[in-house]
Design a protein around this motif. Structure first.
Motif, PDB file in Angstrom:
ATOM      1  N   LYS A  54      -0.840  22.485   9.075  1.00 38.32           N
ATOM      2  CA  LYS A  54      -2.126  21.777   9.097  1.00 38.32           C
ATOM      3  C   LYS A  54      -2.483  21.290  10.496  1.00 38.32           C
ATOM      4  CE  LYS A  54      -2.250  20.046   4.385  1.00 38.32           C
ATOM      5  NZ  LYS A  54      -1.477  19.041   3.662  1.00 38.32           N
ATOM      6  N   ASN A  55      -1.468  21.107  11.333  1.00 39.64           N
ATOM      7  CA  ASN A  55      -1.708  20.505  12.648  1.00 39.64           C
ATOM      8  C   ASN A  55      -1.506  21.465  13.818  1.00 39.64           C
ATOM      9  OD1 ASN A  55      -2.142  17.375  12.329  1.00 39.64           O
ATOM     10  ND2 ASN A  55      -0.662  18.026  10.787  1.00 39.64           N
ATOM     11  N   LEU A  56      -1.570  22.775  13.518  1.00 39.20           N
ATOM     12  CA  LEU A  56      -1.309  23.757  14.578  1.00 39.20           C
ATOM     13  C   LEU A  56      -2.224  23.571  15.783  1.00 39.20           C
ATOM     14  CD1 LEU A  56      -0.666  27.066  12.588  1.00 39.20           C
ATOM     15  CD2 LEU A  56       0.979  25.721  13.886  1.00 39.20           C
ATOM     16  N   GLN A  72      13.484  37.579  18.583  1.00 41.82           N
ATOM     17  CA  GLN A  72      13.066  36.817  17.401  1.00 41.82           C
ATOM     18  C   GLN A  72      11.683  36.181  17.627  1.00 41.82           C
ATOM     19  OE1 GLN A  72      13.810  36.245  13.991  1.00 41.82           O
ATOM     20  NE2 GLN A  72      15.781  35.362  14.520  1.00 41.82           N
ATOM     21  N   TYR A  73      11.547  35.490  18.753  1.00 37.51           N
ATOM     22  CA  TYR A  73      10.274  34.833  19.074  1.00 37.51           C
ATOM     23  C   TYR A  73       9.174  35.876  19.251  1.00 37.51           C
ATOM     24  CZ  TYR A  73       6.706  32.668  22.012  1.00 37.51           C
ATOM     25  OH  TYR A  73       5.507  32.248  22.525  1.00 37.51           O
ATOM     26  N   GLU A  74       9.479  36.926  20.028  1.00 38.47           N
ATOM     27  CA  GLU A  74       8.453  37.892  20.394  1.00 38.47           C
ATOM     28  C   GLU A  74       7.898  38.642  19.191  1.00 38.47           C
ATOM     29  OE1 GLU A  74      11.235  37.381  21.948  1.00 38.47           O
ATOM     30  OE2 GLU A  74      10.781  37.070  24.072  1.00 38.47           O
ATOM     31  N   ARG A  75       8.751  38.931  18.197  1.00 36.52           N
ATOM     32  CA  ARG A  75       8.287  39.724  17.054  1.00 36.52           C
ATOM     33  C   ARG A  75       7.555  38.878  16.025  1.00 36.52           C
ATOM     34  NH1 ARG A  75      12.996  42.662  18.338  1.00 36.52           N
ATOM     35  NH2 ARG A  75      12.274  44.496  19.421  1.00 36.52           N
ATOM     36  N   GLY A  76       7.303  37.629  16.326  1.00 38.93           N
ATOM     37  CA  GLY A  76       6.547  36.793  15.412  1.00 38.93           C
ATOM     38  C   GLY A  76       7.029  35.362  15.484  1.00 38.93           C
ATOM     39  N   HIS A  77       6.143  34.458  15.933  1.00 43.89           N
ATOM     40  CA  HIS A  77       6.509  33.050  16.013  1.00 43.89           C
ATOM     41  C   HIS A  77       5.396  32.224  15.391  1.00 43.89           C
ATOM     42  CE1 HIS A  77       4.652  34.336  19.896  1.00 43.89           C
ATOM     43  NE2 HIS A  77       3.789  33.430  19.508  1.00 43.89           N
ATOM     44  N   ILE A  78       5.653  30.944  15.217  1.00 50.10           N
ATOM     45  CA  ILE A  78       4.637  30.052  14.681  1.00 50.10           C
ATOM     46  C   ILE A  78       3.453  30.062  15.655  1.00 50.10           C
ATOM     47  CG2 ILE A  78       4.136  27.633  14.109  1.00 50.10           C
ATOM     48  CD1 ILE A  78       7.033  27.391  13.165  1.00 50.10           C
ATOM     49  N   PRO A  79       2.220  30.249  15.154  1.00 52.42           N
ATOM     50  CA  PRO A  79       1.071  30.375  16.066  1.00 52.42           C
ATOM     51  C   PRO A  79       1.034  29.230  17.076  1.00 52.42           C
ATOM     52  CG  PRO A  79       0.408  30.854  13.834  1.00 52.42           C
ATOM     53  CD  PRO A  79       1.823  30.395  13.755  1.00 52.42           C
ATOM     54  N   GLY A  80       0.916  29.584  18.328  1.00 48.12           N
ATOM     55  CA  GLY A  80       0.825  28.588  19.383  1.00 48.12           C
ATOM     56  C   GLY A  80       2.173  28.184  19.967  1.00 48.12           C
ATOM     57  N   ALA A  81       3.265  28.657  19.356  1.00 47.14           N
ATOM     58  CA  ALA A  81       4.588  28.241  19.840  1.00 47.14           C
ATOM     59  C   ALA A  81       4.922  28.941  21.155  1.00 47.14           C
ATOM     60  CB  ALA A  81       5.658  28.565  18.801  1.00 47.14           C
ATOM     61  N   GLN A  82       5.688  28.239  21.987  1.00 47.06           N
ATOM     62  CA  GLN A  82       6.174  28.827  23.230  1.00 47.06           C
ATOM     63  C   GLN A  82       7.678  29.058  23.098  1.00 47.06           C
ATOM     64  OE1 GLN A  82       4.118  27.070  26.831  1.00 47.06           O
ATOM     65  NE2 GLN A  82       3.983  25.374  25.391  1.00 47.06           N
ATOM     66  N   THR A 118       3.428  15.319  21.893  1.00 53.66           N
ATOM     67  CA  THR A 118       4.335  15.487  20.763  1.00 53.66           C
ATOM     68  C   THR A 118       4.913  16.895  20.838  1.00 53.66           C
ATOM     69  OG1 THR A 118       3.021  13.992  19.431  1.00 53.66           O
ATOM     70  CG2 THR A 118       4.490  15.488  18.248  1.00 53.66           C
ATOM     71  N   VAL A 119       6.229  16.982  20.772  1.00 51.57           N
ATOM     72  CA  VAL A 119       6.890  18.283  20.867  1.00 51.57           C
ATOM     73  C   VAL A 119       7.582  18.582  19.543  1.00 51.57           C
ATOM     74  CG1 VAL A 119       8.590  19.656  22.127  1.00 51.57           C
ATOM     75  CG2 VAL A 119       7.301  17.879  23.324  1.00 51.57           C
ATOM     76  N   VAL A 120       7.247  19.722  18.940  1.00 48.51           N
ATOM     77  CA  VAL A 120       7.949  20.153  17.730  1.00 48.51           C
ATOM     78  C   VAL A 120       8.845  21.324  18.099  1.00 48.51           C
ATOM     79  CG1 VAL A 120       7.725  21.147  15.427  1.00 48.51           C
ATOM     80  CG2 VAL A 120       6.142  19.363  16.168  1.00 48.51           C
ATOM     81  N   LEU A 121      10.145  21.150  17.894  1.00 50.97           N
ATOM     82  CA  LEU A 121      11.115  22.211  18.181  1.00 50.97           C
ATOM     83  C   LEU A 121      11.536  22.878  16.874  1.00 50.97           C
ATOM     84  CD1 LEU A 121      13.473  20.244  20.595  1.00 50.97           C
ATOM     85  CD2 LEU A 121      11.830  21.980  21.277  1.00 50.97           C
ATOM     86  N   TYR A 122      11.729  24.183  16.942  1.00 53.41           N
ATOM     87  CA  TYR A 122      12.274  24.884  15.775  1.00 53.41           C
ATOM     88  C   TYR A 122      12.996  26.116  16.280  1.00 53.41           C
ATOM     89  CZ  TYR A 122       8.898  28.685  16.072  1.00 53.41           C
ATOM     90  OH  TYR A 122       8.196  29.775  16.497  1.00 53.41           O
TER      91      TYR A 122
END
Lengths: 325, 413
Positions: A54-56, A72-82, A118-122
């Motif tokens: 909801k907060n992307l 892993q990241y390159e083949r698909g990550h949460i939209p906007g994630a670095q 705010t930083v969200v790590l995953y």
């Protein structure tokens, strides 16, 4: 990977869990959610997949993936994630240390993170490396603004939430880093003082029971990297995976308290978390410090430092001799 | 042309006596039925795999492997046969098809890489792209691999699709390949310490940018195409097949169509699973077996830090590369059945010996070169790796030299 724990400590933990679990199970979902909503520490430390989706597009929010599997990241990550690569970005690559202030500040500036962001790590592997990232960020003063995505990549994917393959472009910040604070990190001398009973602290070893007992020096498929088997005298064993539910989310605060209390850890004494190289133990560090609010430091030297040191006391229950008997 | 290489030449319209014709009429619908069943089987298996938690990549890998096998079989995408067409008859069309695959893949990779790594200039390499160390050992690997192609009658990927066509040589060549991998593991440490550890890993986009790297690579391909045209001779146009169905499922595709498809599959595979490669599974399983037999050195220095067809020991029953190779062979079998090109034959002693010996060279070259004509050449060049180009040139040099020498000594047809 949860394994059966043959120790009495583990048994006690199971009994404690059995006592608390039915209560949790009877609670309706909504009631449980609202109960957890009243936990400011937990709310500050974790965000749910639902909240994140909801907060992307929220301003002042940066999402960062710290995974261990390449691609892993390159083949698909949460939209906007670095993307942050734990074994090159967050560490010094020549000496064994966390990234120094200059390297760390350059990375954080590039990620568009400032002190009020705010930083969200995953990440993959149950957020091991994301938690490790949180531990590094915390040493540079980024503590309360940093959150873990509860359940990590696994839960986001399992819920079939959207993924993106494009890399976002963010505006760099002017973040400055001072020397990292020493309060969150245990060093060899600290651990040795506890092992020699010169200091009244508790060491929580989160490796598998077989590593703890000395039956194996390292998990299957991992090079040994230590000359001795066993654990640091005085440490207790609660494998990290006991702190998570099957879906990868972190267990309820009551369950966590019972889990660690069964091993004699209740936050009344300073705690040191330890594993093999210090990344899995960051996960337990995060749970203990950010959710339970216990005083805890992570020992990143872990068994690959202690188990190689000369002249230190070791407990080796299994009697494994390196290089053969 | 001898029996051993006959199947490499494509469908030779054999004069059919009346009795054989009636048998063929019976075999044809049966072959098509089995081919359709195989296709359905692959699709359903992929569907089932993808439904398992974490199985999306496995299912997709099976489908991409099947597509790759179908395309290889239909377009006779065999590096040796296409190069020999050019050497023996001056027909450049096959080699132009390989250049088409490289060009299409280069463009596809550039699109993917540009999104994954907007800035290629740092010290980082794109994730798991096949960009390997460039040095004398890579040249040696390419030469050996080329020699193995000439001796055994094709490269590893072509042996895999030929397995589906019932080739009598392919099983021996693939057995030889696993032995060659074991030999490669045994010789790796001295080669690594003497040379590979100091060989530079060169990635063109780091130095030229994506646009510069793409332009330079396409220009090089254009120059090679011009050279092939200049030196070769395109034969007169063949008759067009009657129906589109026959054109797709029975007649051989022009190699350039296969090349376009290979470029597209390579891009899709890199985007979703891993770069194209057919030796990771063979290498990984060989390493596992060699380790269990105690034939492996204690430690393979630096090997697992390189990009390429990783040979890390497998602990899972199903791996994405294993499914890719399995899909390749099954789909090639189905395609050959439908086209009436499944012609199993009993191997002659010569085929067995050439297969084993050539396979040994193929395996050693693929292990030492961190991949084969697919993993190192195709996936490397497409990703902008200098190692892909160097391996490719060495490989064709090895093929040519071995063919000339072998034919002179009357050891190779």
């Amino acid at each position: 990977m949860p394994r059966p724990i043959p120790h009495t400590l583990g048994l006690a933990a199971l009994i404690a869990l059995a006592l608390t679990a039915p209560v949790a199970a009877q609670e309706p979902v909504a009631a449980r959610a609202s109960a957890e909503a009243k936990e400011p520490a937990r709310e500050s430390a974790l965000v749910s997949t639902e909240w994140l989706e909801k907060n992307l597009d929220a301003p002042k929010l940066r999402i960062v993936e710290v995974s261990v599997e390449p691609g892993q990241y390159e083949r698909g990550h949460i939209p906007g994630a670095q993307n942050v690569v734990w074994h090159t970005d967050l560490v010094e690559t020549v000496s064994r240390d966390i990234a120094g202030p200059e390297k760390f500040a350059a990375l954080v500036r590039k990620l568009g993170i400032d002190r009020d962001t705010t930083v969200v790590l995953y990440g993959d592997n149950n957020n091991w490396f994301a938690a490790w990232g949180a531990w590094v960020l915390a040493q540079y003063g980024l503590v309360d603004s940093v959150k873990l995505l509860d359940g990590g990549r696994k839960k986001w994917e399992a819920e079939k939430r959207p993924l993106d393959t494009r890399t976002p472009e963010v505006k760099a910040t002017a973040f400055q880093a001072a020397q990292p604070s020493a309060g969150l990190r245990a060093r060899f001398a600290d651990v040795l003082a506890v092992a020699r009973k010169e200091r009244d602290e508790q060491i929580l070893d989160i490796r598998s029971p077989d590593e703890f007992s000395g039956k194996v020096i390292a998990p299957a498929g991992v090079q040994e990297l230590a000359i001795r088997a066993g654990h640091i005298p005085g440490s207790v064993n609660v494998p990290w995976a006991k702190a998570v539910n099957p879906d990868g989310t972190i267990r309820s605060t009551a369950e966590l308290k019972a889990l660690y209390a069964a091993a004699g850890i209740d936050g009344s004494k300073p705690i040191i978390t330890s594993c093999r190289i210090g990344e899995r133990s960051s996960h337990s560090w995060f749970v203990l410090s950010r959710i339970l609010g216990y005083p805890v430091r992570n020992y990143d030297g872990s068994w690959t430092e202690y188990g190689n040191a000369v002249g230190v006391p070791v407990v080796n229950l299994a009697g494994t001799v390196w290089g053969g008997k | 042309m001898t029996a051993g290489f006959g199947e490499a030449r494509g469908p030779a319209p054999a004069p059919a006596p009346a009795a054989r014709a009636s048998l063929a009429r019976l075999a044809e619908p049966l072959g098509i039925a089995v081919a359709v069943a195989l296709g359905l089987g692959i699709a359903l298996s992929a569907q089932r795999l993808a439904a398992e938690p974490g199985g999306t990549r496995l299912g997709l890998s099976l489908v991409l492997g099947a597509l790759f096998g179908f395309v290889l079989q239909r377009s006779r995408f065999c590096f040796l046969c296409l190069w020999r067409d050019f050497l023996d008859t001056g027909d450049p069309r096959g080699m132009l098809g390989i250049l088409t695959a490289l060009a299409a893949g280069l463009v596809g990779y550039a699109v993917v890489l540009g999104a994954w790594m907007p800035d290629p200039s740092g010290t980082r390499l794109p994730p798991d792209a096949h960009i390997g160390p460039v040095g004398p050992v890579l040249v040696l690997a390419g030469l050996a691999f080329g020699a193995g192609m000439a001796v055994s009658g094709s490269c590893i990927s072509a042996h895999l699709y030929r397995l589906g066509e019932g080739s009598p040589t392919a099983p021996f060549a693939l057995l030889g390949t696993t032995l060659g991998f074991a030999l490669g593991f045994a010789t790796w440490n001295p080669l690594y310490l003497a040379s590979v550890s100091e060989a530079p890993v060169l990635w063109l986009p780091r130095h030229l940018g994506y646009a510069g790297s793409l332009a330079a690579s396409l220009a090089a391909l254009a120059a090679l195409a011009w050279l092939l045209h200049r030196l070769g001779r395109v034969p007169g146009a063949a008759a067009e097949p009657a129906s589109p169905l026959a054109a797709i499922f029975v007649a051989r595709w022009p190699t350039w169509i296969g090349g376009l498809a290979v470029g597209a599959i390579a891009t899709a595979a890199y985007l979703r699973v891993a770069p194209l490669g057919v030796t990771a599974e063979i290498g990984g399983r060989t390493r596992q077996a060699a380790a269990q037999l105690g034939l492996l050195p204690e430690r393979l220095e630096g090997l697992d830090t390189f990009r390429g067809c990783a040979t890390a020991v497998r602990d899972a029953l199903l791996t994405s590369n294993g499914l890719f190779v399995g899909g390749l062979v099954l789909a090639a079998f189905a395609a050959a059945l439908a086209a009436g090109q499944f012609r199993p034959a009993w191997p002659s002693p010569g085929q067995a010996v050439r297969g084993l010996l050539g396979g040994l060279l193929l395996g050693w070259g693929a292990m030492t070169g961190l991949g084969c004509s697919v993993g190192t050449l195709l996936s490397g060049v497409m990703a902008g790796a200098v190692s892909g180009w160097v391996f490719g040139f060495a490989m064709f040099a090895g093929v040519t030299a071995t063919l000339f020498a072998g034919r002179r000594l009357r050891l190779i047809p």
